[in-house]
Design an enzyme around this catalytic site. Structure first.
Site, short mmCIF file in Angstrom:
data_model
loop_
_atom_site.label_atom_id
_atom_site.label_comp_id
_atom_site.label_asym_id
_atom_site.label_seq_id
_atom_site.Cartn_x
_atom_site.Cartn_y
_atom_site.Cartn_z
N GLU A 277 26.06 -46.39 6.92
CA GLU A 277 26.34 -45.11 7.56
C GLU A 277 26.91 -45.34 8.96
O GLU A 277 26.38 -46.16 9.71
CB GLU A 277 25.07 -44.27 7.67
CG GLU A 277 24.46 -43.90 6.33
CD GLU A 277 23.13 -43.20 6.48
OE1 GLU A 277 22.97 -42.11 5.88
OE2 GLU A 277 22.23 -43.73 7.17
N ASP B 37 22.15 -47.77 2.09
CA ASP B 37 23.14 -47.07 2.91
C ASP B 37 23.95 -47.96 3.83
O ASP B 37 23.40 -48.87 4.47
CB ASP B 37 22.44 -46.05 3.83
CG ASP B 37 21.76 -44.93 3.07
OD1 ASP B 37 22.25 -44.57 2.00
OD2 ASP B 37 20.74 -44.42 3.57
N GLU C 148 17.83 -45.76 -2.53
CA GLU C 148 19.10 -45.58 -1.82
C GLU C 148 19.37 -46.79 -0.93
O GLU C 148 18.44 -47.34 -0.31
CB GLU C 148 19.06 -44.31 -0.98
CG GLU C 148 20.37 -43.94 -0.31
CD GLU C 148 20.30 -42.53 0.31
OE1 GLU C 148 19.75 -41.63 -0.35
OE2 GLU C 148 20.76 -42.38 1.45
#
Length: 295
Positions: free
Chosen positions: A116, A114, A112
């Site tokens: 955010e 990210d 993953e």
């Protein structure tokens, strides 16, 4: 003459204004075409909390549900971006995200990458968190590779473009075309190599999002709304032939950042970086060996 020389210098020497980054000299977002939401993405969950108007996607969180979306195609490299506008006011506990993942293809052992936005309380800025999980480091015992920033602008006032450049050699995180983080491939064990999809979502992460869970989502301020537009997803899909050439976020086909881009990135990290996992003495860096050779 002295005044003339001062004017020339001000035009030729990059700005070191402590409030705004110097120009990166290259704007990769302009090199890739935008797409409408439905051309490249589909709803993943919370369809009743998602709306598309004139190519802008609105998703929201309330006490009943959040919402998320996912790209139609998986990619093995590429440039992935969206212009995002966040909600002002009290948003503690709320995560607005744009990221790459293969969690559905590799549950319990996924990769993953990210971007955010960690919600906040009145009068405090959003925190932009970049993170990388490799081969299950985001599952079970979490081993994050977080770098967090306070932005040099208010992300609730207007749309700003956030992007991830993923090549076989590195990850580059960009804000309005300014590189803010480079994560190089040091080894296969610390770099995502399996195909990933592009995702976006808004959800309740009260247990950790704001000051390590000190402040929770308060649904007196619902709905919590995020808007996305100017979607970009260009690169080598999982179905592309092996000869597909990775895209670049720099003036060079090799993808290497220019000196001016590096300078802009260092400026951001000097003035706006608020957390770096490699500099956290509480962390067990035997689990993040890439830190050993980073500095």
């Amino acid at each position: 003459m002295a005044l003339f020389l001062l004017l020339v210098l001000s035009l030729t020497v990059p700005s070191t204004n402590a409030y705004w980054p110097p120009s990166p000299g290259y704007w990769p977002s302009s090199k890739f075409s935008s797409m409408s939401f439905y051309k490249g993405f589909r709803n993943l969950w919370g369809p009743q909390h998602q709306r598309v108007d004139q190519n802008a996607l609105t998703i929201w969180l309330d006490s009943t549900s959040g919402s998320g979306f996912k790209s139609v195609k998986p990619f093995r490299s590429g440039y992935f971006g969206a212009s995002i506008k966040l909600q002002p006011g009290y948003t503690a506990g709320v995560i607005t995200a744009f990221y790459l993942s293969n969690d559905e293809a590799h549950p319990g052992h996924h990769d993953e990458v990210d971007i955010e936005f960690l919600g906040t309380t009145f009068g405090k800025p959003y925190t932009l968190q970049t993170n990388v999980y490799i081969r299950g480091s985001g599952d079970g015992r979490i081993i994050g590779r977080e770098m967090k920033f306070h932005l040099w602008f208010d992300p609730t006032k207007d749309f700003h473009h956030y992007a991830i450049l993923w090549s076989p050699k590195e990850l580059i995180f960009l804000v309005d075309d300014i590189p803010i983080r480079r994560y190089p491939r040091k080894s296969a064990a610390t770099f995502p190599l399996r195909p990933m999809w592009v995702y976006g979502s808004i959800w309740d992460a009260s247990s950790w999002a704001t000051e390590d869970g000190k402040y929770k989502a308060d649904y007196r301020y619902q709905p919590f709304v995020a808007r996305y537009t100017n979607f970009k997803a260009t690169g080598c899909t999982a179905y592309s032939p092996a000869r597909c050439r990775p895209v670049s976020a720099s003036p060079y086909r090799s993808g290497r950042l220019s000196r001016q881009q590096y300078w802009a990135m260092r400026w951001v990290q000097r003035h706006h970086l608020v957390y770096d996992y490699c500099r956290d003495r509480k962390r067990d860096h035997s689990l993040t060996p890439e830190c050993w050779s980073r500095y």
